[in-house]
Design an enzyme around this catalytic site. Structure first.
Site, PDB file in Angstrom:
ATOM      1  N   ASN A 136      -1.779  -2.867   1.150  1.00 55.31           N
ATOM      2  CA  ASN A 136      -1.190  -1.633   1.693  1.00 55.31           C
ATOM      3  C   ASN A 136      -2.178  -0.476   1.549  1.00 55.31           C
ATOM      4  O   ASN A 136      -2.992  -0.463   0.624  1.00 55.31           O
ATOM      5  CB  ASN A 136       0.091  -1.293   0.918  1.00 55.31           C
ATOM      6  CG  ASN A 136       0.799  -0.055   1.464  1.00 55.31           C
ATOM      7  OD1 ASN A 136       0.959   0.086   2.677  1.00 55.31           O
ATOM      8  ND2 ASN A 136       1.210   0.846   0.590  1.00 55.31           N
ATOM      9  N   HIS A 138      -2.196   3.672   1.099  1.00 54.19           N
ATOM     10  CA  HIS A 138      -1.286   4.764   0.728  1.00 54.19           C
ATOM     11  C   HIS A 138      -2.099   6.056   0.590  1.00 54.19           C
ATOM     12  O   HIS A 138      -3.163   6.043  -0.039  1.00 54.19           O
ATOM     13  CB  HIS A 138      -0.588   4.428  -0.597  1.00 54.19           C
ATOM     14  CG  HIS A 138       0.391   5.470  -1.024  1.00 54.19           C
ATOM     15  ND1 HIS A 138       1.637   5.609  -0.435  1.00 54.19           N
ATOM     16  CD2 HIS A 138       0.310   6.450  -1.961  1.00 54.19           C
ATOM     17  CE1 HIS A 138       2.270   6.618  -0.999  1.00 54.19           C
ATOM     18  NE2 HIS A 138       1.492   7.146  -1.925  1.00 54.19           N
TER      19      HIS A 138
END
Ligand code: GRF
Length: 224
Positions: A136, A138
């Site tokens: 991911n 972020h």
């Protein structure tokens, strides 16, 4: 005018340490990636272009979007990347959405899955289907400012240093093992848009590197 030059601007010619894997004896095949995106898709595009330049040596085999009108879908069309729409509104639950995602990724036979602006919380079902294989991006220096609107949180907190983190996904939101981070200054006069843009330039740089590192950890890519 900012009080000082933005040093992150000066890194543009910087050579990341990760080199394309030499085709080893018993040569490793190229990685197959899937990307999940909900919005603009600038990280998806940056990752696709980096892969096409062999940094890392991978193919983005599939983009999955959950919003029909998102920019990422248009970018996939332009880049010639297969794209599937899996609309969360048509799924009875988060688990059902994740089950549909898992099927799509298994069908595409991908090695790693990259969440590049996927604006849904994923369930343990997806995480467990791709252990250590889910990356991911972020927009904060984790563990600071987890969750929604990390850039707004950073501005509200008055930090002078912001940034982004590419990390593996575990069952806790924005808490998996950190792979790569980049820091940027918060400049006098910054607003949400200007800070987001500065952070995103770094996201586009670190996400391909993080994908390479995640693959190296799994022995899917030779050490650079
Ligand atoms: C990025 O800032 C990422 O950190 C966050 O969502 C944004 C997606 O931007 N998770 P884009 O769709 O890749 O342009």
């Amino acid at each position: 005018m900012p009080a000082f030059a933005d040093p992150s601007q000066q890194l543009d010619g910087f050579q990341w340490p990760l080199q394309p894997a030499e085709p080893a004896p018993g040569a490793m095949r190229r990685l197959r990636l899937a990307v999940m995106a909900s919005g603009e898709g600038s990280n998806f595009e940056a990752l696709t272009l980096a892969c096409r330049a062999d940094r890392p040596p991978a193919d983005v085999a599939l983009l999955v979007v959950n919003n029909a009108a998102c920019g990422a879908r248009e970018r996939a069309r332009r880049l010639g990347v297969p794209c599937r729409l899996i609309d969360h509104r048509l799924q009875p639950s988060r688990e059902a959405l994740d089950a549909a995602l898992i099927s799509a990724f298994q069908e595409a036979q991908v090695d790693l899955v990259v969440m590049a602006g996927w604006m849904r919380i994923v369930t343990p079902r997806l995480v467990q289907a791709f252990p250590e294989r889910l990356v991911n991006i972020h927009p904060s220096l984790l563990p600071s400012f987890r969750g929604m609107d990390a850039v707004g949180q950073a501005l509200a907190a008055g930090v002078r240093l912001a940034g982004c983190t590419a990390h593996l996904v575990n069952e806790e939101v924005d808490a998996g093992r950190i792979l790569v981070q980049a820091a940027v200054p918060v400049l006098d006069g910054d607003d949400h848009a200007s800070l987001t843009a500065r952070i995103q330039r770094q996201e586009h740089r670190i996400l391909p590197l993080a994908v390479g590192l995640a693959a190296q950890r799994l022995g899917l890519l030779a050490q650079g």
